[in-house]
Design a protein around this motif. Structure first.
Motif, PDB file in Angstrom:
ATOM      1  N   MET A   1       0.833  -1.204   0.000  1.00  0.00           N
ATOM      2  CA  MET A   1       0.000   0.000   0.000  1.00  0.00           C
ATOM      3  C   MET A   1       0.865   1.250   0.000  1.00  0.00           C
ATOM      4  O   MET A   1       1.832   1.338   0.757  1.00  0.00           O
ATOM      5  N   ALA A   2       0.535   2.184  -0.847  1.00  0.00           N
ATOM      6  CA  ALA A   2       1.322   3.411  -0.933  1.00  0.00           C
ATOM      7  C   ALA A   2       0.957   4.352   0.209  1.00  0.00           C
ATOM      8  O   ALA A   2      -0.202   4.700   0.374  1.00  0.00           O
ATOM      9  N   SER A   4       1.803   8.103   2.158  1.00  0.00           N
ATOM     10  CA  SER A   4       2.297   9.416   1.752  1.00  0.00           C
ATOM     11  C   SER A   4       3.670   9.667   2.366  1.00  0.00           C
ATOM     12  O   SER A   4       3.874   9.438   3.547  1.00  0.00           O
ATOM     13  N   ARG A  24       4.623  14.552  -0.574  1.00  0.00           N
ATOM     14  CA  ARG A  24       3.170  14.690  -0.422  1.00  0.00           C
ATOM     15  C   ARG A  24       2.840  14.939   1.044  1.00  0.00           C
ATOM     16  O   ARG A  24       3.233  14.161   1.910  1.00  0.00           O
TER      17      ARG A  24
END
Lengths: 114, 149
Positions: A1-2, A4, A24
């Motif tokens: 999962m990306a 931030s 981000r």
């Protein structure tokens, strides 16, 4: 999962704290950004935020910037922006806060303005 | 043409990136430009943050369900939660600070009032609706027209 990712590098200059921010900034890492800015303002009241590589910022990031400006102003200092990215400029404008920070077109001119 | 997708995630800040990527993929499919996709991501980010902070009160309390629907005319995003009802319409817009001479007191006031996220949602979406009932929980419906100028 990306998740931030925000990268923050701080340079303690003679009259100014220079903070280079990239990546981000959202609610998941705004506290990290805010924490670094609180450390910065504990050393000096004049801060340059270099934000050319910020590709996303939400109101959570903006609040950290406003809190930094408030602390600097309390001690007669200021926060100035160097080469903010299009996204940073747009979010400041959407918030009606685009004239809150003085903006410079290079890191050197922003640092030299103090 | 109607295409609908659903994503359910825990109400946690670290899920915000995933929510944004999910919506951005649908927005790209709808043909929106890069700036509009950024706007849609920003609205979903702000709505998710509000759900965690205001509807649930903290992280890890409940899920967030994000549904988008692409039709011939518009792109509709529905954000659903089962927390406390939180009506965005009841929150006033934040005061604008139109000068860089803003005092520390004005900035404190700006931080205390908040509402910036809702301000973004109201300004960036073409329509925003909020409903709340026991069966479906809270639903924030945000609509972006496909051919808006």
């Amino acid at each position: 999962m990306a998740e931030s990712i925000v990268n923050i590098y701080v340079e303690d200059l003679k009259r100014v704290e220079l903070v280079r921010v990239s990546g981000r900034i959202d609610s998941s890492n705004a506290a990290q950004f805010d924490g670094v800015l609180k450390e910065v303002v504990s050393r000096k009241n004049n801060v340059v935020l270099e934000m050319s590589e910020v590709d996303y910022i939400s109101s959570a990031g903006l609040r950290a910037m406003i809190a930094l400006l408030r602390e600097c102003k309390k001690h007669k200092g200021d926060v100035r922006l160097a080469t903010p990215s299009e996204r940073v400029v747009e979010v400041l404008s959407l918030a009606g806060l685009d004239s809150l920070f003085e903006v410079y077109d290079s890191e050197a001119t922003a640092v030299g303005s103090f | 043409m109607v295409d609908e997708r659903v994503l359910t995630v825990p109400g946690s800040y670290k899920e915000i990136r995933r929510i944004c990527e999910f919506v951005a993929a649908g927005a790209a499919q709808a043909g929106f430009d890069e700036t509009t996709i950024f706007h849609l991501e920003l609205c979903c980010d702000e709505a998710s943050t509000n759900i965690i902070e205001h509807a649930y009160g903290e992280e890890g309390v409940g899920n967030i369900v994000i549904r988008y629907r692409l039709s011939d005319d518009d792109f509709t995003i529905v954000m659903q939660d089962n927390g406390q009802a939180f009506d965005p319409g009841a929150v006033p817009p934040p005061p604008a600070i139109a000068k860089n001479e803003a005092s520390a007191e004005e900035l404190t006031s700006q931080l205390r009032i908040g509402g910036l996220g809702l301000h973004f949602i109201r300004n960036l979406m073409d329509e925003v609706h909020f409903t709340s009932d026991r069966r479906q929980g809270n639903q924030l419906i945000m609509i972006k027209k496909l051919n808006a100028s």
